[in-house]
Design an enzyme around this catalytic site. Sequence first.
Site, PDB file in Angstrom:
ATOM      1  N   HIS A 127      69.697  16.163   4.401  1.00 30.72           N
ATOM      2  CA  HIS A 127      68.801  16.120   5.551  1.00 30.72           C
ATOM      3  C   HIS A 127      67.387  16.196   4.997  1.00 30.72           C
ATOM      4  O   HIS A 127      67.143  16.833   3.974  1.00 30.72           O
ATOM      5  CB  HIS A 127      69.072  17.286   6.501  1.00 30.72           C
ATOM      6  CG  HIS A 127      68.146  17.311   7.679  1.00 30.72           C
ATOM      7  ND1 HIS A 127      68.113  16.290   8.596  1.00 30.72           N
ATOM      8  CD2 HIS A 127      67.209  18.206   8.070  1.00 30.72           C
ATOM      9  CE1 HIS A 127      67.190  16.565   9.510  1.00 30.72           C
ATOM     10  NE2 HIS A 127      66.632  17.726   9.212  1.00 30.72           N
ATOM     11  N   HIS A 143      60.831  17.240  11.516  1.00 28.16           N
ATOM     12  CA  HIS A 143      61.963  16.420  11.094  1.00 28.16           C
ATOM     13  C   HIS A 143      62.607  15.756  12.296  1.00 28.16           C
ATOM     14  O   HIS A 143      62.382  16.144  13.438  1.00 28.16           O
ATOM     15  CB  HIS A 143      62.987  17.265  10.323  1.00 28.16           C
ATOM     16  CG  HIS A 143      63.542  18.426  11.098  1.00 28.16           C
ATOM     17  ND1 HIS A 143      64.877  18.718  11.157  1.00 28.16           N
ATOM     18  CD2 HIS A 143      62.938  19.386  11.850  1.00 28.16           C
ATOM     19  CE1 HIS A 143      65.076  19.793  11.893  1.00 28.16           C
ATOM     20  NE2 HIS A 143      63.900  20.223  12.321  1.00 28.16           N
ATOM     21  N   CYS A 195      66.519  10.610   9.399  1.00 29.92           N
ATOM     22  CA  CYS A 195      65.522  11.626   9.047  1.00 29.92           C
ATOM     23  C   CYS A 195      64.769  11.269   7.764  1.00 29.92           C
ATOM     24  O   CYS A 195      63.572  11.565   7.642  1.00 29.92           O
ATOM     25  CB  CYS A 195      66.176  12.998   8.934  1.00 29.92           C
ATOM     26  SG  CYS A 195      67.545  13.073   7.745  1.00 29.92           S
TER      27      CYS A 195
END
Length: 181
Positions: A32, A44, A126
């Site tokens: 991530h 994010h 992301c």
Amino acid sequence: MTSKEVRRHNEAVYTDLEVGDLLEFKRGMYSHWALFIGNSEVIHLSGEDDDGLGEVDRTHIFTISGVTFDKAIVRRDNFWDVAGDDMVYKNNSNDSKWKSLPPSQIVERALSKIGRVGYNLIFSNCEHFVKWCRYNMERSDQVESYATGLAVGGAIAAVVGVVAWLGSGSKDQTKERKSEH
């Protein structure tokens, strides 16, 4: 690694962070990504409690533009909440090949997208988001490396198939020649 070791590692990373740095949170088979904006905060692209995938039916995980991914949103969260029990790495590795924008502009770009909804595993995840903020390029090394792996694997399978097919043909010809003699 124990949770204490992970915490110590993340604290060392945290003390070295500067505004505009990209953060990679290792989460098993994928990472991530978030952008550090200072004061223990990151921006994010994420779902309500995760990385944007949410409670997705696994049959839709590779959907190119599935509606199920629309629940992800660009948001501002606490660094430690996002890190959780995961190892965090400062990852500005593309600085050597791409020009980074000034930190104030990186943060401004990220803040301008707060509340934007949308997620696409292949084209808008992301990692694409944070790299757009830092470099003005929507790129995902994860997606590109998986795609390259699939392409290379497919090419190898094709070559093996052709070699096997050619090999079986030459065996048939050898059998025919032997039966002629």
